[in-house]
Write an enzyme that holds these catalytic residues in place. Structure first.
Site, PDB file in Angstrom:
ATOM      1  N   TYR A  11      -4.542  -3.659 -16.510  1.00 52.46           N
ATOM      2  CA  TYR A  11      -4.683  -3.010 -15.212  1.00 52.46           C
ATOM      3  C   TYR A  11      -6.162  -2.844 -14.872  1.00 52.46           C
ATOM      4  CZ  TYR A  11      -4.075   0.411 -11.460  1.00 52.46           C
ATOM      5  OH  TYR A  11      -4.105   1.073 -10.252  1.00 52.46           O
ATOM      6  N   ASN A  41      -1.800  -3.642  -1.031  1.00 52.75           N
ATOM      7  CA  ASN A  41      -1.541  -2.480  -1.874  1.00 52.75           C
ATOM      8  C   ASN A  41      -0.616  -2.788  -3.051  1.00 52.75           C
ATOM      9  OD1 ASN A  41      -1.364   0.582  -2.357  1.00 52.75           O
ATOM     10  ND2 ASN A  41       0.781  -0.024  -2.090  1.00 52.75           N
ATOM     11  N   THR A  44       1.303  10.006  -7.865  1.00 54.71           N
ATOM     12  CA  THR A  44       2.357   9.018  -7.644  1.00 54.71           C
ATOM     13  C   THR A  44       3.051   8.730  -8.966  1.00 54.71           C
ATOM     14  OG1 THR A  44       0.925   7.115  -8.118  1.00 54.71           O
ATOM     15  CG2 THR A  44       0.973   7.905  -5.822  1.00 54.71           C
ATOM     16  N   SER A  76       6.792   2.676  -1.613  1.00 52.28           N
ATOM     17  CA  SER A  76       6.622   4.033  -2.147  1.00 52.28           C
ATOM     18  C   SER A  76       5.139   4.367  -2.225  1.00 52.28           C
ATOM     19  CB  SER A  76       7.256   4.168  -3.543  1.00 52.28           C
ATOM     20  OG  SER A  76       6.588   3.324  -4.467  1.00 52.28           O
ATOM     21  N   GLY A  77       4.849   5.622  -2.525  1.00 52.62           N
ATOM     22  CA  GLY A  77       3.493   6.054  -2.855  1.00 52.62           C
ATOM     23  C   GLY A  77       2.438   5.747  -1.811  1.00 52.62           C
ATOM     24  N   ILE A  81      -4.132   9.727  -8.138  1.00 50.27           N
ATOM     25  CA  ILE A  81      -3.287  10.070  -7.000  1.00 50.27           C
ATOM     26  C   ILE A  81      -1.903  10.446  -7.534  1.00 50.27           C
ATOM     27  CG2 ILE A  81      -2.387   9.316  -4.769  1.00 50.27           C
ATOM     28  CD1 ILE A  81      -5.470   9.384  -4.960  1.00 50.27           C
ATOM     29  N   ASP A 124       7.510 -11.369  -2.620  1.00 42.81           N
ATOM     30  CA  ASP A 124       6.843 -11.343  -3.918  1.00 42.81           C
ATOM     31  C   ASP A 124       5.465 -11.938  -3.689  1.00 42.81           C
ATOM     32  OD1 ASP A 124       5.845 -11.641  -6.448  1.00 42.81           O
ATOM     33  OD2 ASP A 124       7.542 -12.772  -7.249  1.00 42.81           O
ATOM     34  N   VAL A 125       4.431 -11.107  -3.667  1.00 48.19           N
ATOM     35  CA  VAL A 125       3.101 -11.586  -3.302  1.00 48.19           C
ATOM     36  C   VAL A 125       2.549 -12.600  -4.291  1.00 48.19           C
ATOM     37  CG1 VAL A 125       2.510  -9.522  -1.980  1.00 48.19           C
ATOM     38  CG2 VAL A 125       1.983  -9.612  -4.436  1.00 48.19           C
TER      39      VAL A 125
END
Length: 244
Positions: free
Chosen positions: A140, A74, A175, A11-12, A173, A47-48
């Site tokens: 974050y 991303n 989103t 998404s986004g 942005i 799953d990074v």
């Protein structure tokens, strides 16, 4: 044909980035927990935060055409809390995806790119939150600061191997992630409008705005660009905080 891996493309911003490469005829492999609705690309559930899955994603991209030209990191999550209110589990959730996940993909990509002619390009999606903290977004903010620092380290350590590493730091942005921050306010619509009015360019950004910058950074036109952080925020952070 050139190949690119894009994480968090369901998404986004990630979806827009992957779509931009698809439109130019690249071989595109996306990695995320959920499958994107994106034609012209393939997807591997990833799953990074898991090093084995990060390695598998890069290996799958190489298996397709024999090399990996570009990686775009991303994938990211956020928790809307202060340090005092953040639990250990929430800290781990943000850091595992936003920092460990970027590290895992970068490590796998560097090892591959260093072994192939021509090296490659790694583009990490950071945020203006790395240097301009959003209230109530402590983990974050910290995680995106780490992404910018890691970007510079990779650029200086692996430039001699033909690897360029850059970061793109989006501002506000339009989103779902931005909506989540606005929703913290008593009047989300008023908060969104106030944010728009703070932008000299007169609007919030779009995922396509970021995708175009990423696509240019991946191209030969940006061959002398490495170790840099590109702020894409409509002029938001360029202005004085006490300006009228």
């Amino acid at each position: 044909m050139s190949s690119v891996v894009v994480t968090g493309a369901s998404s986004g911003i990630g979806e827009a980035i992957a779509g931009r490469f698809v439109a130019d005829g690249w071989d595109v492999l996306t990695g995320s927990r959920s499958e994107p609705d994106l034609g012209g690309s393939d997807w591997l559930r990833t799953d990074v935060a898991d090093p084995a899955q990060a390695d598998a994603l890069v290996a799958a991209a190489v298996e397709r055409i024999g090399s990996l030209d570009v990686v775009v990191n991303n994938a990211g999550v956020q928790v809307e809390k202060t340090v005092a209110d953040t639990s250990d589990a929430e800290f781990d959730h943000v850091m595992d995806t936003n920092v460990r996940g970027v590290f895992n993909i970068c490590r796998a990509a560097v090892r591959q790119m260093a072994s192939q002619p021509g090296g490659g390009v790694i583009i990490n999606i950071a945020s203006i939150a790395a240097t301009h903290a959003d209230a109530g977004m402590a983990m974050y903010n910290a995680s995106k600061g780490a992404v910018e620092a890691l970007t510079r380290a990779i650029a200086i350590d692996h430039g001699h191997q033909g690897i360029r590493c850059v970061a793109v730091s989006p501002g506000w942005i339009a989103t779902a992630l931005a909506d989540a921050v606005f929703d913290l306010e008593a009047d989300p619509d008023a908060a969104r409008q106030a944010a728009i009015e703070r932008h000299p360019i007169g609007r919030l950004g779009t995922p396509d705005d970021i995708a175009e910058v990423v696509f240019w950074l991946a191209s030969p036109a940006a061959s002398f660009v490495s170790g840099s952080v590109f702020t894409v925020d409509g002029g938001l952070t360029a202005q004085s905080p006490i300006g009228g």
